[in-house]
Design a protein around this motif. Structure first.
Motif, PDB file in Angstrom:
ATOM      1  N   ALA A   1       0.848  -1.194   0.000  1.00 26.51           N
ATOM      2  CA  ALA A   1       0.000   0.000   0.000  1.00 26.51           C
ATOM      3  C   ALA A   1       0.880   1.239   0.000  1.00 26.51           C
ATOM      4  CB  ALA A   1      -0.927   0.007   1.209  1.00 26.51           C
ATOM      5  N   ALA A   2       0.293   2.355  -0.396  1.00 22.31           N
ATOM      6  CA  ALA A   2       0.992   3.637  -0.374  1.00 22.31           C
ATOM      7  C   ALA A   2       0.032   4.728   0.054  1.00 22.31           C
ATOM      8  CB  ALA A   2       1.584   3.956  -1.747  1.00 22.31           C
ATOM      9  N   GLY A   3       0.560   5.715   0.755  1.00 23.25           N
ATOM     10  CA  GLY A   3      -0.191   6.922   1.090  1.00 23.25           C
ATOM     11  C   GLY A   3       0.387   8.075   0.298  1.00 23.25           C
ATOM     12  N   LEU A   4      -0.474   8.947  -0.205  1.00 22.56           N
ATOM     13  CA  LEU A   4      -0.032  10.056  -1.052  1.00 22.56           C
ATOM     14  C   LEU A   4      -0.480  11.376  -0.455  1.00 22.56           C
ATOM     15  CD1 LEU A   4       1.263  10.761  -3.879  1.00 22.56           C
ATOM     16  CD2 LEU A   4      -1.078  10.888  -4.735  1.00 22.56           C
ATOM     17  N   ALA A   5       0.474  12.276  -0.232  1.00 17.32           N
ATOM     18  CA  ALA A   5       0.200  13.636   0.222  1.00 17.32           C
ATOM     19  C   ALA A   5       0.395  14.576  -0.952  1.00 17.32           C
ATOM     20  CB  ALA A   5       1.138  14.020   1.365  1.00 17.32           C
ATOM     21  N   LEU A   6      -0.594  15.421  -1.205  1.00 15.06           N
ATOM     22  CA  LEU A   6      -0.470  16.353  -2.326  1.00 15.06           C
ATOM     23  C   LEU A   6      -1.093  17.697  -1.967  1.00 15.06           C
ATOM     24  CD1 LEU A   6      -3.524  16.534  -3.726  1.00 15.06           C
ATOM     25  CD2 LEU A   6      -2.860  14.336  -4.649  1.00 15.06           C
ATOM     26  N   PRO A   7      -0.685  18.766  -2.657  1.00 10.93           N
ATOM     27  CA  PRO A   7      -1.250  20.089  -2.401  1.00 10.93           C
ATOM     28  C   PRO A   7      -2.601  20.231  -3.101  1.00 10.93           C
ATOM     29  CG  PRO A   7       0.436  20.226  -4.092  1.00 10.93           C
ATOM     30  CD  PRO A   7       0.416  18.803  -3.637  1.00 10.93           C
ATOM     31  N   GLY A   8      -3.661  20.413  -2.342  1.00 13.15           N
ATOM     32  CA  GLY A   8      -4.982  20.555  -2.945  1.00 13.15           C
ATOM     33  C   GLY A   8      -6.071  20.107  -1.988  1.00 13.15           C
TER      34      GLY A   8
ATOM     35  N   VAL B   1      -8.827  17.566  -1.132  1.00  9.99           N
ATOM     36  CA  VAL B   1      -9.052  16.157  -1.443  1.00  9.99           C
ATOM     37  C   VAL B   1     -10.271  15.656  -0.682  1.00  9.99           C
ATOM     38  CG1 VAL B   1      -8.044  13.845  -1.440  1.00  9.99           C
ATOM     39  CG2 VAL B   1      -6.571  15.844  -1.758  1.00  9.99           C
ATOM     40  N   SER B   2     -11.147  14.951  -1.370  1.00 12.49           N
ATOM     41  CA  SER B   2     -12.344  14.416  -0.725  1.00 12.49           C
ATOM     42  C   SER B   2     -11.990  13.209   0.131  1.00 12.49           C
ATOM     43  CB  SER B   2     -13.381  14.009  -1.773  1.00 12.49           C
ATOM     44  OG  SER B   2     -12.986  12.813  -2.424  1.00 12.49           O
ATOM     45  N   GLU B   3     -12.940  12.800   0.971  1.00 14.84           N
ATOM     46  CA  GLU B   3     -12.716  11.641   1.834  1.00 14.84           C
ATOM     47  C   GLU B   3     -12.491  10.371   1.023  1.00 14.84           C
ATOM     48  OE1 GLU B   3     -14.546   9.798   5.973  1.00 14.84           O
ATOM     49  OE2 GLU B   3     -15.728  11.213   4.771  1.00 14.84           O
ATOM     50  N   SER B   4     -13.057  10.324  -0.179  1.00 14.60           N
ATOM     51  CA  SER B   4     -12.876   9.157  -1.042  1.00 14.60           C
ATOM     52  C   SER B   4     -11.581   9.215  -1.852  1.00 14.60           C
ATOM     53  CB  SER B   4     -14.066   9.019  -1.998  1.00 14.60           C
ATOM     54  OG  SER B   4     -14.155  10.151  -2.853  1.00 14.60           O
ATOM     55  N   GLY B   5     -10.815  10.320  -1.711  1.00 15.34           N
ATOM     56  CA  GLY B   5      -9.523  10.409  -2.381  1.00 15.34           C
ATOM     57  C   GLY B   5      -9.528  11.135  -3.704  1.00 15.34           C
ATOM     58  N   ILE B   6     -10.649  11.742  -4.079  1.00 18.02           N
ATOM     59  CA  ILE B   6     -10.707  12.498  -5.334  1.00 18.02           C
ATOM     60  C   ILE B   6     -10.171  13.912  -5.099  1.00 18.02           C
ATOM     61  CG2 ILE B   6     -12.245  13.492  -7.077  1.00 18.02           C
ATOM     62  CD1 ILE B   6     -14.050  11.061  -6.671  1.00 18.02           C
ATOM     63  N   VAL B   7      -9.314  14.384  -5.990  1.00 18.86           N
ATOM     64  CA  VAL B   7      -8.774  15.737  -5.897  1.00 18.86           C
ATOM     65  C   VAL B   7      -9.844  16.708  -6.378  1.00 18.86           C
ATOM     66  CG1 VAL B   7      -6.937  17.298  -6.604  1.00 18.86           C
ATOM     67  CG2 VAL B   7      -6.446  14.859  -6.302  1.00 18.86           C
TER      68      VAL B   7
ATOM     69  N   ILE C   1      -6.985  10.356  -8.219  1.00 18.06           N
ATOM     70  CA  ILE C   1      -5.546  10.121  -8.344  1.00 18.06           C
ATOM     71  C   ILE C   1      -5.139   8.826  -7.664  1.00 18.06           C
ATOM     72  CG2 ILE C   1      -3.277  11.013  -7.678  1.00 18.06           C
ATOM     73  CD1 ILE C   1      -4.599  12.419 -10.072  1.00 18.06           C
ATOM     74  N   GLY C   2      -5.805   8.496  -6.556  1.00 18.96           N
ATOM     75  CA  GLY C   2      -5.489   7.259  -5.857  1.00 18.96           C
ATOM     76  C   GLY C   2      -5.704   6.046  -6.732  1.00 18.96           C
TER      77      GLY C   2
ATOM     78  N   VAL D   1      -3.810   2.477  -2.641  1.00 16.25           N
ATOM     79  CA  VAL D   1      -3.333   3.842  -2.407  1.00 16.25           C
ATOM     80  C   VAL D   1      -4.390   4.644  -1.657  1.00 16.25           C
ATOM     81  CG1 VAL D   1      -2.574   5.999  -3.469  1.00 16.25           C
ATOM     82  CG2 VAL D   1      -1.863   3.811  -4.456  1.00 16.25           C
ATOM     83  N   ALA D   2      -3.945   5.429  -0.674  1.00 12.22           N
ATOM     84  CA  ALA D   2      -4.807   6.362   0.053  1.00 12.22           C
ATOM     85  C   ALA D   2      -4.261   7.768  -0.155  1.00 12.22           C
ATOM     86  CB  ALA D   2      -4.847   6.016   1.538  1.00 12.22           C
ATOM     87  N   VAL D   3      -5.149   8.735  -0.467  1.00 12.97           N
ATOM     88  CA  VAL D   3      -4.720  10.088  -0.835  1.00 12.97           C
ATOM     89  C   VAL D   3      -5.364  11.118   0.080  1.00 12.97           C
ATOM     90  CG1 VAL D   3      -4.631  11.788  -2.710  1.00 12.97           C
ATOM     91  CG2 VAL D   3      -4.591   9.342  -3.241  1.00 12.97           C
ATOM     92  N   ASP D   4      -4.593  12.140   0.462  1.00 13.26           N
ATOM     93  CA  ASP D   4      -5.164  13.251   1.217  1.00 13.26           C
ATOM     94  C   ASP D   4      -4.287  14.490   1.052  1.00 13.26           C
ATOM     95  OD1 ASP D   4      -6.961  14.633   2.765  1.00 13.26           O
ATOM     96  OD2 ASP D   4      -6.864  13.289   4.478  1.00 13.26           O
ATOM     97  N   ASN D   5      -4.802  15.585   1.587  1.00 14.12           N
ATOM     98  CA  ASN D   5      -4.102  16.863   1.543  1.00 14.12           C
ATOM     99  C   ASN D   5      -2.806  16.795   2.345  1.00 14.12           C
ATOM    100  OD1 ASN D   5      -3.834  19.503   3.442  1.00 14.12           O
ATOM    101  ND2 ASN D   5      -4.246  20.089   1.330  1.00 14.12           N
TER     102      ASN D   5
END
Length: 380
Positions: free
Chosen positions: A141-148, A150-156, A170-171, A182-186
């Motif tokens: 698994a991977a976690g992704l931090a990005l500037p923006g 981000v919804s709880e479901s991981g959509i930017v 993006i996830g 993959v899990a994505v958040d701000n």
């Protein structure tokens, strides 16, 4: 009194072996307050799944072997990724949370188009694993931090920094590129998570984290949980704090220097205009933090981002500004972030363990392990 479900006993057993080290059946049963038979039953399943190993330590009696059971931390790995325009940072840990690789590569600014930027992220994760001698198939698994935003479901929902990713899952795209969940958040929210889990806000469940660098944003930890808000915009306060922020990128525009470091340098040399600019900046930021402090009443304010590197030269006047605007008897601790630039990438790692436990351990829910960052001098 109801008996624990076998799946919960399995999760407790894995967490105990992972966090406390090898143990015998008797020790596990006594520690977890369950029967020896229950522990033996789940250990067999965990050994078959490859999560737990056992080793013969002696004999408990005539013809009866004595076994010690261990968590197999090296059977897989988890990545945390922090994506920015200037750099892509990757940390990789084993399944016990010990970071075993720390890699930094070029950011996404040189890439044209959303797909190229995604490909650059995949390439840097692959390079981090390759340099550490870790097979790609070990990544769970991977976690992704990005500037923006981000919804709880991981959509930017929106990103002024990487606009091509706005509206995209993006996830999901990254999961296909990596072959792992993959899990994505701000990024700032995940930096707050990292400071709460292993940084300057451990054991404190109400935290206001503020990142002050090229941009200004906050992350809130309330009752031990990261606050995202109904519309996923909790913390996006930059433009309300400083009207001078560029509307296209959200970056701070300095008048007396190209960067904050230049303005600080000129202020140190006695430049009155630079000193006035910094004074105005700190006063506005202090007032904004005072308003937030009065709204949520945190136990601690943690200051991260690039300007936190100025340490007391920045933190001391900021503390005074916050106190001046608060005008209350209670003392609010304003402290420097412990993880600095490493906060977001380690927060992404924590987030992956929290959100993708089923893919990492084959069971959920599971507690997040203690995260142990890689020592200095061991980065590639």
């Amino acid at each position: 009194m109801s008996r624990p479900h076998p799946s919960s006993i399995a999760a407790l057993t894995v967490a105990q072996l992972r966090d406390a080290g090898p143990a015998t059946v008797n020790v596990l049963a006594r520690t977890l307050h369950v029967s020896r038979t229950s522990v033996e039953n789940v250990l067999g399943t965990l050994i078959d799944a490859g999560t737990v190993t056992r080793a013969l330590t002696g004999r408990a009696g005539v013809g009866r072997p004595s076994w010690s059971y261990s968590f197999d931390a090296g059977s897989g790995c988890v990545a945390g990724v922090d994506v920015g325009t200037a750099s892509i940072r990757v940390v990789v840990s084993d399944l016990s949370g010990e970071v075993i690789a720390d890699h930094s590569g070029p950011g996404v600014s040189a890439q044209r188009g959303g797909e190229s930027k995604l490909a650059a992220v995949v390439d840097e994760v692959r390079e981090a694993l390759r340099a550490a001698g870790i097979p790609m198939e070990k990544l769970r698994a991977a976690g992704l931090a990005l500037p923006g935003i981000v919804s709880e479901s991981g959509i930017v929902l929106n990103s002024v920094v990487i606009p091509e990713w706005s509206g995209a899952d993006i996830g999901d795209h990254l999961a296909r590129g990596l072959g792992a969940a993959v899990a994505v958040d701000n990024g700032v929210r995940l930096a707050a998570v990292a400071e709460h889990h292993l940084g300057a806000a451990q054991l404190v469940d109400d935290v206001l984290y503020v990142s002050v660098g090229n941009r200004i944003a906050i992350g809130l930890i309330l009752a031990g949980e990261a606050r995202r808000g109904v519309h996923d915009v909790a913390g996006d306060i930059g433009r309300l704090v400083l009207p001078e922020l560029r509307t296209d990128s959200g970056q701070i525009s300095w008048t007396n220097g190209r960067t904050a470091a230049e303005v600080f340098s000129r202020a140190r040399d006695g430049d009155a205009a630079a000193q006035d600019e910094l004074g105005t900046f700190v006063n506005r930021l202090g007032r904004a933090l005072a308003i937030l402090v009065m709204a949520v009443d945190p136990a601690r304010v943690v200051v991260g981002g690039g300007l936190s590197r100025a340490r007391e030269e920045f933190l001391s006047p900021l503390r005074h500004a916050v106190a001046r605007h608060l005008q209350v008897a209670a003392e609010i601790l304003v402290v420097q972030a412990r993880l600095g630039d490493e906060a977001a990438v380690h927060g992404a790692l924590v987030f992956a363990f929290r959100q993708r436990a089923a893919q990492i351990y084959g069971m959920a829910p599971m507690s997040v392990p203690p995260i142990t960052p890689l020592g200095d001098g061991a980065r590639n």
